[in-house]
Design an enzyme around this catalytic site. Structure first.
Site, PDB file in Angstrom:
ATOM      1  CG  ASN A  62      -1.838   1.140   1.334  1.00  0.00           C
ATOM      2  OD1 ASN A  62      -1.763   2.063   0.517  1.00  0.00           O
ATOM      3  ND2 ASN A  62      -2.729   1.106   2.311  1.00  0.00           N
TER       4      ASN A  62
ATOM      5  CE  LYS B  74      -0.252   2.407   6.350  1.00  0.00           C
ATOM      6  NZ  LYS B  74      -1.662   2.496   6.548  1.00  0.00           N
TER       7      LYS B  74
ATOM      8  NE  ARG C  99      -5.948   2.279  -0.549  1.00  0.00           N
ATOM      9  CZ  ARG C  99      -5.836   3.526  -0.113  1.00  0.00           C
ATOM     10  NH1 ARG C  99      -4.700   3.954   0.378  1.00  0.00           N
ATOM     11  NH2 ARG C  99      -6.865   4.331  -0.156  1.00  0.00           N
TER      12      ARG C  99
ATOM     13  CG  HIS D 172     -12.358   4.480   3.093  1.00  0.00           C
ATOM     14  ND1 HIS D 172     -13.089   5.453   3.735  1.00  0.00           N
ATOM     15  CD2 HIS D 172     -11.056   4.724   3.376  1.00  0.00           C
ATOM     16  CE1 HIS D 172     -12.258   6.268   4.378  1.00  0.00           C
ATOM     17  NE2 HIS D 172     -11.028   5.856   4.176  1.00  0.00           N
TER      18      HIS D 172
ATOM     19  CG  HIS E  38     -13.732   2.920   6.725  1.00  0.00           C
ATOM     20  ND1 HIS E  38     -12.977   1.810   6.434  1.00  0.00           N
ATOM     21  CD2 HIS E  38     -12.840   3.904   6.978  1.00  0.00           C
ATOM     22  CE1 HIS E  38     -11.688   2.102   6.508  1.00  0.00           C
ATOM     23  NE2 HIS E  38     -11.584   3.385   6.834  1.00  0.00           N
TER      24      HIS E  38
ATOM     25  N   GLY F 165     -12.620   6.261  10.554  1.00  0.00           N
ATOM     26  CA  GLY F 165     -11.218   6.394  10.958  1.00  0.00           C
ATOM     27  C   GLY F 165     -10.844   7.853  10.811  1.00  0.00           C
ATOM     28  CG  ASN F 166      -7.052  10.766  10.280  1.00  0.00           C
ATOM     29  OD1 ASN F 166      -7.707  11.702  10.745  1.00  0.00           O
ATOM     30  ND2 ASN F 166      -5.839  10.905   9.803  1.00  0.00           N
TER      31      ASN F 166
ATOM     32  NE  ARG G 166      -9.469  13.541   2.882  1.00  0.00           N
ATOM     33  CZ  ARG G 166      -9.261  12.227   3.018  1.00  0.00           C
ATOM     34  NH1 ARG G 166     -10.195  11.447   3.535  1.00  0.00           N
ATOM     35  NH2 ARG G 166      -8.141  11.689   2.610  1.00  0.00           N
TER      36      ARG G 166
ATOM     37  N   GLY H 105     -10.507   2.761  12.810  1.00  0.00           N
ATOM     38  CA  GLY H 105     -10.004   3.191  14.122  1.00  0.00           C
ATOM     39  C   GLY H 105     -11.071   3.574  15.136  1.00  0.00           C
TER      40      GLY H 105
ATOM     41  CD  GLU I 194     -11.421  -2.092  13.266  1.00  0.00           C
ATOM     42  OE1 GLU I 194     -10.422  -2.490  13.896  1.00  0.00           O
ATOM     43  OE2 GLU I 194     -11.447  -2.010  12.023  1.00  0.00           O
ATOM     44  CG  ASN I 195      -9.955   0.847  18.649  1.00  0.00           C
ATOM     45  OD1 ASN I 195      -9.696  -0.206  19.218  1.00  0.00           O
ATOM     46  ND2 ASN I 195      -9.393   1.207  17.512  1.00  0.00           N
TER      47      ASN I 195
ATOM     48  CD  GLU J  60      -8.351  -0.340   3.854  1.00  0.00           C
ATOM     49  OE1 GLU J  60      -8.538   0.349   2.844  1.00  0.00           O
ATOM     50  OE2 GLU J  60      -7.970   0.129   4.937  1.00  0.00           O
TER      51      GLU J  60
HETATM   52  P1  ADP Z   1      -6.803   5.965   8.871  1.00  0.00           P
HETATM   53  O1  ADP Z   1      -6.504   4.556   8.388  1.00  0.00           O
HETATM   54  O2  ADP Z   1      -7.876   6.661   8.113  1.00  0.00           O
HETATM   55  O3  ADP Z   1      -5.589   6.814   9.095  1.00  0.00           O
HETATM   56  P2  ADP Z   1      -7.666   4.633  11.303  1.00  0.00           P
HETATM   57  O4  ADP Z   1      -8.732   3.740  10.803  1.00  0.00           O
HETATM   58  O5  ADP Z   1      -6.375   4.032  11.725  1.00  0.00           O
HETATM   59  O6  ADP Z   1      -7.425   5.840  10.327  1.00  0.00           O
HETATM   60  O7  ADP Z   1      -8.277   5.440  12.541  1.00  0.00           O
HETATM   61  C1  ADP Z   1      -7.536   6.385  13.229  1.00  0.00           C
HETATM   62  C2  ADP Z   1      -8.458   7.112  14.194  1.00  0.00           C
HETATM   63  O8  ADP Z   1      -9.022   6.158  15.124  1.00  0.00           O
HETATM   64  C3  ADP Z   1      -7.728   8.166  15.018  1.00  0.00           C
HETATM   65  O9  ADP Z   1      -8.409   9.409  14.962  1.00  0.00           O
HETATM   66  C4  ADP Z   1      -7.800   7.599  16.416  1.00  0.00           C
HETATM   67  O10 ADP Z   1      -7.931   8.594  17.375  1.00  0.00           O
HETATM   68  C5  ADP Z   1      -9.054   6.781  16.379  1.00  0.00           C
HETATM   69  N1  ADP Z   1      -9.083   5.860  17.518  1.00  0.00           N
HETATM   70  C6  ADP Z   1      -8.260   4.826  17.778  1.00  0.00           C
HETATM   71  N2  ADP Z   1      -8.568   4.282  18.990  1.00  0.00           N
HETATM   72  C7  ADP Z   1      -9.586   5.001  19.494  1.00  0.00           C
HETATM   73  C8  ADP Z   1     -10.358   4.950  20.711  1.00  0.00           C
HETATM   74  N3  ADP Z   1     -10.125   4.051  21.638  1.00  0.00           N
HETATM   75  N4  ADP Z   1     -11.325   5.860  20.878  1.00  0.00           N
HETATM   76  C9  ADP Z   1     -11.562   6.793  19.942  1.00  0.00           C
HETATM   77  N5  ADP Z   1     -10.885   6.890  18.789  1.00  0.00           N
HETATM   78  C10 ADP Z   1      -9.919   6.013  18.572  1.00  0.00           C
END
Ligand code: ADP
Length: 398
Positions: free
Chosen positions: A7, A14, A91, A180, A208, A210-211, A241, A332, A335-336, A385
């Site tokens: 990627n 990566k 990718r 994505h 999805h 994440g960032n 964004r 991110g 999932e978290n 991915e």
């Molecule tokens: P990308 O691949 O788009 O860079 P990711 O899918 O890795 O992003 O997600 C990163 C985001 O997930 C970050 O903003 C991070 O703060 C958030 N994140 C990770 N763990 C947690 C958590 N426990 N609570 C809230 N946000 C989280």
């Protein structure tokens, strides 16, 4: 059979080497700061110590040759030579309107990647460099392009057409593509399997988060709509964004701040989202949550707005599909962060969505988080991915 997955980003790369017999990751790693000072390779072989190499990497070709050396090294390597690698999956961000499925790379494919440099200016050149570096390092091995835009190509015209003069679609292929795609394809497929849903007809919404963040709607695994557009700027509020804004905002900022369109777009891509909304606290959702807990009003508003927009998209996509069987959270934040999942679902009570708080108290593990009597199954499905790219590569070279 072992498959190597790359990627490539504009200044990073990566990789994962995956044994497809059991889908185990044999080694993975990252090259950072390619083309800039301080290049660094971090290589993690399975069951061995991490190896870190700080050495100039002026371009992706050098980076990939260092990765190949690391993979074959006597100490921290995992293969004796490249003959053990059956194929390489890449990718690739943008396949324009040409590719709606993964494809084995040949000259035509490389031409399309090049023709789409305009549409993916940061990623497509790096993706092509990665492919060409692999062709050089491993002559004769098949390279497979797995497009981030492929999943969105199934969208019907009513979902992908912008209401702008048609000549721009004809001349420049300006339409909604979605991104994505590999993640949405993987997670919607896993949600169907894990949720025991009808593979032909299941209506699934994937969040999805994440960032970068996007939502997709699919029926039987085929994309019906997705929130990113011509570029990844459209849709949800993200780390940096803006997501959806009135396009007149661009003109307004340009006039007031004496910027040109490119500069304003840079603001919308890199200085907006939760970072911009909080006057620069962070693009990382954990920092925003901490600031909100300490009572920072802008952080509270940013989180509320983020969740609100996800819920609006889920509502819109439920209407688009005339129903929804399952909603899956991934990436991110998805999932978290149990609080974000719960807050999104609280907007969806009218659909009969009921969250099971105990089940939702989970991170990064495939789980049904809705209550047994919820009308819609809500799940946490970790995205992967790299594995999705490896599976696609295997499918094409088998
Ligand atoms: P990308 O691949 O788009 O860079 P990711 O899918 O890795 O992003 O997600 C990163 C985001 O997930 C970050 O903003 C991070 O703060 C958030 N994140 C990770 N763990 C947690 C958590 N426990 N609570 C809230 N946000 C989280």
């Amino acid at each position: 059979m072992k498959i190597l997955v790359f990627n490539c980003g504009s200044s990073s790369l990566k990789y994962q080497l995956i044994d497809m017999e059991n889908e185990n990751v044999i080694a993975k790693g990252l090259c950072e700061r390619i083309g800039i000072d301080g290049s660094k390779l971090t290589h993690q072989p399975e069951g061995k110590d991490k190896f870190v190499l700080e050495q100039p990497m002026p371009n992706h070709t050098v980076a990939i040759s260092l990765v190949m050396e690391a993979l074959q090294d006597a100490d921290h390597g995992v293969i004796t030579n490249t003959d053990e690698i059956s194929a390489i999956g890449h990718r690739v961000l943008h396949g324009g309107m040409v590719y709606s499925d993964s494809v084995v790379v040949n000259d035509d494919v490389k031409r399309v990647i090049r023709e789409c440099f305009d549409l993916g200016p940061l990623h497509n050149p790096a993706n092509l460099m990665g492919i060409e570096a692999c062709e050089e390092a491993m002559p004769g091995k098949p390279n497979v392009a797995v497009w981030d835009t492929a999943f969105g190509m199934a969208m019907p015209e009513k979902a992908y057409m912008y209401a702008i003069p048609h000549e721009y679609f004809e001349k420049y292929s300006i339409r909604r593509y979605g991104f994505h795609g590999t993640s949405h394809m993987f997670v919607s497929g896993e949600a169907i399997k894990f949720g025991g849903l009808d593979p032909e007809n299941a209506k699934v919404i994937v969040c999805h988060l994440g960032n970068g963040a996007s939502v997709s709607a699919s029926i039987g695994g085929k994309c019906v709509d997705t929130s990113m557009g011509l570029t990844p700027l459209e849709g949800l509020i993200m780390g940096t964004r803006s997501g959806d804004v009135d396009p007149a905002v661009v003109q307004f900022i340009a006039n007031k701040e004496n910027m040109d369109v490119n500069e304003v777009l840079n603001v919308l891509n890199k200085k907006s989202g939760v970072l911009g909304m909080t006057n620069g606290i962070s693009s990382d959702f954990r920092d925003i949550e901490n600031a909100a807990k300490e009572g920072n009003h802008l952080a509270e508003v940013a989180l509320d707005a983020f969740v609100y927009r996800v819920a609006k998209y889920v509502g819109a996509y439920t209407a688009a599909m005339n129903g929804v069987d399952a909603i899956a959270f991934t990436a991110g934040v998805g999932e978290n962060d149990k609080a974000t999942r719960k807050k999104v679902c609280e907007y969806l009570g009218y659909l009969g969505v009921k969250i099971d708080d105990a089940a939702n108290d989970v991170r990064g593990k495939r789980t049904v988080i809705s209550a047994p009597d919820s009308k819609v199954k809500v799940m946490l499905i970790p995205t992967n991915e790299e594995l999705a790219i490896a599976r696609e590569t295997l499918r094409l070279v088998k």
